[in-house]
Design an enzyme around this catalytic site. Structure first.
Site, short mmCIF file in Angstrom:
data_model
loop_
_atom_site.label_atom_id
_atom_site.label_comp_id
_atom_site.label_asym_id
_atom_site.label_seq_id
_atom_site.Cartn_x
_atom_site.Cartn_y
_atom_site.Cartn_z
CE1 TYR A 221 -3.76 47.92 38.43
CE2 TYR A 221 -5.18 46.58 37.03
CZ TYR A 221 -4.10 47.41 37.18
OH TYR A 221 -3.35 47.75 36.09
CG HIS A 229 1.43 49.48 41.82
ND1 HIS A 229 1.75 50.01 40.59
CD2 HIS A 229 1.99 50.29 42.74
CE1 HIS A 229 2.47 51.11 40.77
NE2 HIS A 229 2.63 51.30 42.06
CE LYS A 260 2.07 43.99 37.69
NZ LYS A 260 1.99 44.93 38.80
#
Length: 284
Positions: A221, A229, A260
């Site tokens: 993070y 997020h 991601k």
């Protein structure tokens, strides 16, 4: 900033080799140092849910090791002397609280039983033989006041909605624990690589949590997980390790699906870590 020793020492309790923090001040201390952990306990007022959890906090092995290296962690008092005075007082307090809860639940159970009888008495007025039934119910109502006892097996107790270990059997827990997403990693080198990556990323100001459900080692993070997020899925690999192409494709595709970037993290012998980012762009 993260390499300096901390003056506050947290008390770590071991439950089946899982490091747990119980005291509120300890949770605040590790949180102020950028260590997130995972809350396991249920909340007293809302025990039948697992969305918002409370103490204890389970630390990652890397978080515990980092605290130990900073001399910021020590065994909790109950763990040092095998059950000291503080632990015995806590057990005594627990038993007293349980007895108090039993007495309160006994009163509530008696009131509930009496309410059911009173409802039956009220509804019987429109039926034949209401007077005889009322007298019988009134007798049962008086008998309840004299002899009602709540069975101890009916006592409602608070249970945690999660636990530290996957199993009380160490072999089963080691088999089920998903801390090696890429096949072929040696266990000892894997743990050493994970810790070196964890320490490096934490030193860069990132916050890290477990990424088992995303097929990686850590979720990375840019700030506090309560506000941000995760941007990266960290996968720890040694520099000289060969990786199956299907594993690379699988973790890259998963990272793309959850929005991601997959980060291959390879610790070097000089203490530095080499980072390689993977992003899915499609099949040719």
């Amino acid at each position: 900033m993260d390499g300096r020793p901390s003056s506050a020492v947290v008390g770590v309790s071991l439950c089946d080799s899982a490091p747990l923090l119980w005291r509120v001040e300890d949770l605040r201390t590790v949180r102020s140092q950028g260590l997130v952990g995972a809350l396991l306990g249920s909340l007293p007022r809302t025990p039948r849910q697992n969305v918002r959890l409370g103490r204890p906090m389970l630390l990652l092995p890397e978080e515990e090791r980092l605290l130990t290296e900073r001399h910021a962690a020590a065994a909790a008092p109950g763990d040092q002397d095998g059950g000291g005075v503080e632990l015995r007082l806590q057990v005594q307090q627990h038993r007293e609280d349980q007895q108090r809860s039993y007495e309160e639940q006994s009163v509530l159970a008696l009131e509930d039983r009496k309410s059911a009888l009173l409802r039956a008495m009220t509804s019987s007025h429109t039926e034949s033989g209401a007077r005889a039934e009322d007298e019988a119910l009134q007798g049962r109502l008086e008998a309840l006041d004299r002899s009602f006892t709540l069975p101890s097996s009916a006592l409602a107790v608070q249970l945690s909605t999660a636990r530290a270990g996957l199993s009380y059997c160490p072999e089963a827990r080691d088999f089920l624990r998903a801390d090696r997403p890429i096949r072929g990693q040696d266990e000892l080198s894997c743990h050493a690589s994970r810790y070196q990556v964890f320490r490096d990323l934490r030193g860069r100001g990132f916050y890290l949590t477990s990424a088992g459900k995303f097929g990686g080692d850590f979720l990375v993070y840019p700030g506090d997980p309560l506000r941000f997020h995760a941007h990266f899925i960290s996968v720890c690999l040694s520099l000289d390790e060969s990786v199956c192409l299907l594993d690379v494709l699988a973790v890259s595709r998963l990272g793309s699906n959850v929005k991601k970037t997959v980060l291959l993290c390879s610790p070097g012998t000089d203490g530095r870590v080499l980072y390689t980012s993977l992003q899915w762009s499609g099949m040719v």
